[in-house]
Design a protein around this motif. Structure first.
Motif, PDB file in Angstrom:
ATOM      1  N   MET A  42     -10.755  -1.958  -0.324  1.00  0.00           N
ATOM      2  CA  MET A  42      -9.664  -2.166  -1.285  1.00  0.00           C
ATOM      3  C   MET A  42      -9.265  -3.630  -1.348  1.00  0.00           C
ATOM      4  N   LEU A  43      -9.192  -4.290  -0.206  1.00  0.00           N
ATOM      5  CA  LEU A  43      -8.819  -5.704  -0.187  1.00  0.00           C
ATOM      6  C   LEU A  43      -9.891  -6.575  -0.824  1.00  0.00           C
ATOM      7  N   LEU A  91       0.849  -1.183   0.000  1.00  0.00           N
ATOM      8  CA  LEU A  91       0.000   0.000   0.000  1.00  0.00           C
ATOM      9  C   LEU A  91       0.890   1.241   0.000  1.00  0.00           C
ATOM     10  N   PHE A  92       0.891   1.976  -1.121  1.00  0.00           N
ATOM     11  CA  PHE A  92       1.715   3.182  -1.252  1.00  0.00           C
ATOM     12  C   PHE A  92       0.878   4.385  -0.813  1.00  0.00           C
ATOM     13  N   HIS A 144      -9.263  13.489  -6.411  1.00  0.00           N
ATOM     14  CA  HIS A 144      -9.327  12.675  -7.625  1.00  0.00           C
ATOM     15  C   HIS A 144      -9.952  11.319  -7.324  1.00  0.00           C
ATOM     16  N   ALA A 145     -10.578  10.772  -8.357  1.00  0.00           N
ATOM     17  CA  ALA A 145     -11.175   9.443  -8.265  1.00  0.00           C
ATOM     18  C   ALA A 145     -10.719   8.657  -9.484  1.00  0.00           C
ATOM     19  N   GLY A 146      -9.407   8.602  -9.674  1.00  0.00           N
ATOM     20  CA  GLY A 146      -8.832   7.985 -10.856  1.00  0.00           C
ATOM     21  C   GLY A 146      -8.054   8.996 -11.670  1.00  0.00           C
ATOM     22  N   VAL A 147      -7.481   8.547 -12.773  1.00  0.00           N
ATOM     23  CA  VAL A 147      -6.663   9.409 -13.622  1.00  0.00           C
ATOM     24  C   VAL A 147      -7.153   9.299 -15.061  1.00  0.00           C
ATOM     25  N   ASN A 177      -9.213 -12.347  -9.123  1.00  0.00           N
ATOM     26  CA  ASN A 177      -7.960 -12.844  -9.710  1.00  0.00           C
ATOM     27  C   ASN A 177      -7.412 -11.923 -10.791  1.00  0.00           C
ATOM     28  N   ASP A 178      -8.282 -11.159 -11.457  1.00  0.00           N
ATOM     29  CA  ASP A 178      -7.815 -10.305 -12.552  1.00  0.00           C
ATOM     30  C   ASP A 178      -7.507  -8.881 -12.093  1.00  0.00           C
ATOM     31  N   VAL A 179      -7.508  -8.625 -10.798  1.00  0.00           N
ATOM     32  CA  VAL A 179      -7.225  -7.289 -10.271  1.00  0.00           C
ATOM     33  C   VAL A 179      -5.869  -7.302  -9.574  1.00  0.00           C
ATOM     34  N   GLY A 180      -4.978  -6.410 -10.004  1.00  0.00           N
ATOM     35  CA  GLY A 180      -3.657  -6.336  -9.401  1.00  0.00           C
ATOM     36  C   GLY A 180      -3.370  -5.013  -8.717  1.00  0.00           C
ATOM     37  N   ILE A 181      -4.157  -3.965  -9.039  1.00  0.00           N
ATOM     38  CA  ILE A 181      -3.959  -2.637  -8.449  1.00  0.00           C
ATOM     39  C   ILE A 181      -5.327  -2.048  -8.128  1.00  0.00           C
ATOM     40  N   VAL A 182      -5.458  -1.458  -6.953  1.00  0.00           N
ATOM     41  CA  VAL A 182      -6.697  -0.796  -6.540  1.00  0.00           C
ATOM     42  C   VAL A 182      -6.349   0.591  -6.015  1.00  0.00           C
TER      43      VAL A 182
END
Length: 569
Positions: free
Chosen positions: A524-525, A507-508, A550-553, A531-536
């Motif tokens: 988030m967890l 978690l950054f 922000h709510a995304g980029v 299985n197809d999610v690597g970043i949240v």
């Protein structure tokens, strides 16, 4: 040496100055004239061969430039305040400040850090947040102007007809229209819009579900006599819209099929655009954008749908009209669930998505939808999502659907497996921020059962005695402090921490983050359980004014990238 009269020390939102300018108003009430503007700039850790031009216009005297200044990008310092030396003193008054960069490009551009209230006043609180600029939908008139500029004209429609003469083996498209006590005028408009399609290779199956009224049936029969592509099927007993839709599916002969509501309309190029996608892409599902209209056919707004996103579809049935399925895919999924009278289309979408995610978004407004809401939408949609989760192999204890925070929005909950989360926080002094961050995590976070937290603090040359003392407190509590000297390099600091972190989840976190929702980590967890999610990521809000940071980029915005939904509620 100049005295700092007003400071924007909390500004942390960079806008790239490329092709467009930024501007704000300034009410300067200082006793002395201003000679220097100090603005925080971002250089992206590179040497930029471009310039920033600051032009200041008086709002009370004339529209000519009152004062100006230039900063050379080569000399600009990253993430620091840079001096704009004005060519003449700026006395008290009201001004318009404009910054642009005439020589910026993709390789050379500077960013200026701004505050969401800079063009209104110098400070903001939740109490006066009504004055904050909002991101709002355009009004109906604006949408109508856009539609008139972008709709197909008669020359484009005729060009489509000519182009069709060169097509080899154009696909047959089946249009299914369930009816029940339909308004004759509305059905007439729909069937007329289908008859006016530039693409001629379609069939229309009108399935009436034993309507007590018959006026609309006369409309259907007239079209069947006039055009052999229209077919009328009548149920002897009322069975519901799902059953009527399924009757149409079983009678359809087209390679692709769609279900159209009896009170809607198709744009004249709709089936041509769909057929073009079929010939070029052959996807399993095709969906377009649409416009919402009222009972009088007047535009409310356009709905510009996003590209296919499986997880978004699980939280909101955003794919509505116009949606076409490959017929064999519908049959493989079992067709329409005849026990549903509401959300039957969403239920079918999810069952199809359980077997294929070959969805294609056609970003054109092809459909006019007479929008309405139904009482049973929420419960039926929840049932459809839970059935989909069972089809994906999750039992009731592993994954389940819950109502979201707004109508027709949902949240898929997951059982969280035991794991260790390494929370990585780079910092340089500012012990006040760091302490607030860590204490808010420990005080407010609801930690799921079996989840362990590990803090990894990356110290980038802190010198403040209070900061160093706090590091000692943290180390005594088992917190890992990683030292990294040298110029600030966010990537380097995080990479250094990752090498020493022991968690399976990383978690950054910036040191100026404060936790406000207890379920943030749990949410988030839960998404990471796929299985197809690597970043949240997470939604961030401004602390003083409560709007979204922000709510995304968004990629491509302002010539590069920008925060999504910034300054919205």
């Amino acid at each position: 040496t100049h005295e700092v009269i007003i400071s924007f020390a909390d500004i942390d939102n960079p806008l790239i100055i490329f092709k467009k300018s930024i501007q704000w108003t300034l009410n300067w009430a200082g006793e002395h004239a201003a000679h220097v503007f100090s603005l925080k700039l971002g250089t992206y850790n590179r040497e930029n061969h471009c310039h920033l031009h600051l032009s200041i216009f008086s709002l009370t005297e004339s529209d000519e430039i009152y004062a100006k200044a230039v900063v050379n990008g080569v000399a600009a310092k990253d993430n620091s305040y840079n001096a704009f030396l004005l060519d003449k003193p700026l006395p008290a008054g009201k001004y318009l400040c404009v910054i642009d960069s005439p020589d910026a490009d993709h390789e050379n551009a500077l960013a200026v850090y701004v505050t969401p209230r800079q063009n209104i006043q110098l400070a903001a609180t939740r109490e006066d947040s009504d004055a904050i600029p909002r991101l709002t939908l355009p009004d109906s008139e604006t949408y109508h102007k856009w539609y008139e500029l972008n709709r197909c004209n008669k020359y484009q429609l005729e060009a489509q007809r000519r182009q069709l003469q060169e097509w080899q083996a154009p696909p047959l498209i089946s249009v299914i229209i369930p009816t029940f006590n339909s308004h004759p005028e509305w059905l007439e408009e729909l069937l007329s819009s289908l008859h006016e399609q530039t693409y001629p290779h379609w069939e229309c199956i009108i399935v009436d579900d034993a309507s007590p009224t018959t006026a609309h049936l006369e409309v259907a029969r007239q079209w069947c006599k006039q055009d052999a592509r229209f077919h009328l099927v009548q149920h002897l007993e009322n069975q519901g819209v799902s059953s009527a839709s399924q009757t149409g599916v079983e009678a359809a002969e087209g390679l692709y099929l769609c279900v159209v509501d009896h009170d809607d309309r198709l744009e004249p190029q709709a089936l041509f655009e769909i057929a073009l996608v079929i010939l070029q892409k052959q996807p399993d599902v095709i969906y377009s954008d649409e416009m919402l209209v009222d009972e009088n056919g007047q535009m409310i707004r356009c709905e510009f749908r996003p590209d296919f996103d499986y997880h978004f579809l699980l939280s909101h049935p955003y794919i509505i009209h116009l949606t076409l399925f490959r017929r064999e895919v519908v049959l493989k999924a079992g067709g329409f669930a005849e026990n549903l009278q509401v959300s039957q289309d969403y239920d079918l979408l999810l069952r199809v998505a359980a077997t294929t995610q070959d969805f294609y978004h056609l970003p054109k407004v092809l459909y006019q939808w007479g929008h309405s809401q139904a009482e049973k939408v929420m419960s039926n949609s929840l049932a459809a999502i839970n059935q989909h989760l069972r089809m994906k192999g999750f039992d009731e204890t592993e994954a389940w659907a819950a109502e979201g925070q707004a109508f027709n929005f949902f949240r898929v909950r997951h059982k969280i497996s035991p794991t260790k989360v390494s929370i990585i926080i780079p910092t340089r002094d500012r012990v006040d921020l760091l302490k607030t961050c860590i204490e808010s995590i420990n005080r407010k976070t609801r930690i799921p059962k079996g989840v362990e937290l590990e803090f990894v603090i990356v110290d980038n040359d802190s010198t403040c005695t209070d900061t160093l003392a706090y590091f000692e407190e943290l180390q005594a509590m088992g917190v890992l402090i990683v030292k990294q000297s040298g110029a600030f390099n966010f990537s380097l600091l995080n990479n250094k921490a990752v090498k020493q972190a022991t968690g399976s989840m990383l978690l950054f976190l910036n040191n100026d983050i404060e936790i406000v929702e207890a379920e943030w980590l749990e949410a988030m967890l839960e998404l990471m359980a796929w299985n197809d999610v690597g970043i949240v990521g997470a939604k961030l809000v401004y602390p003083d004014i409560g709007t979204i940071q922000h709510a995304g980029v968004l990629i491509g915005f302002n010539g590069a990238a920008a925060h999504d939904h910034q300054f919205d509620l």
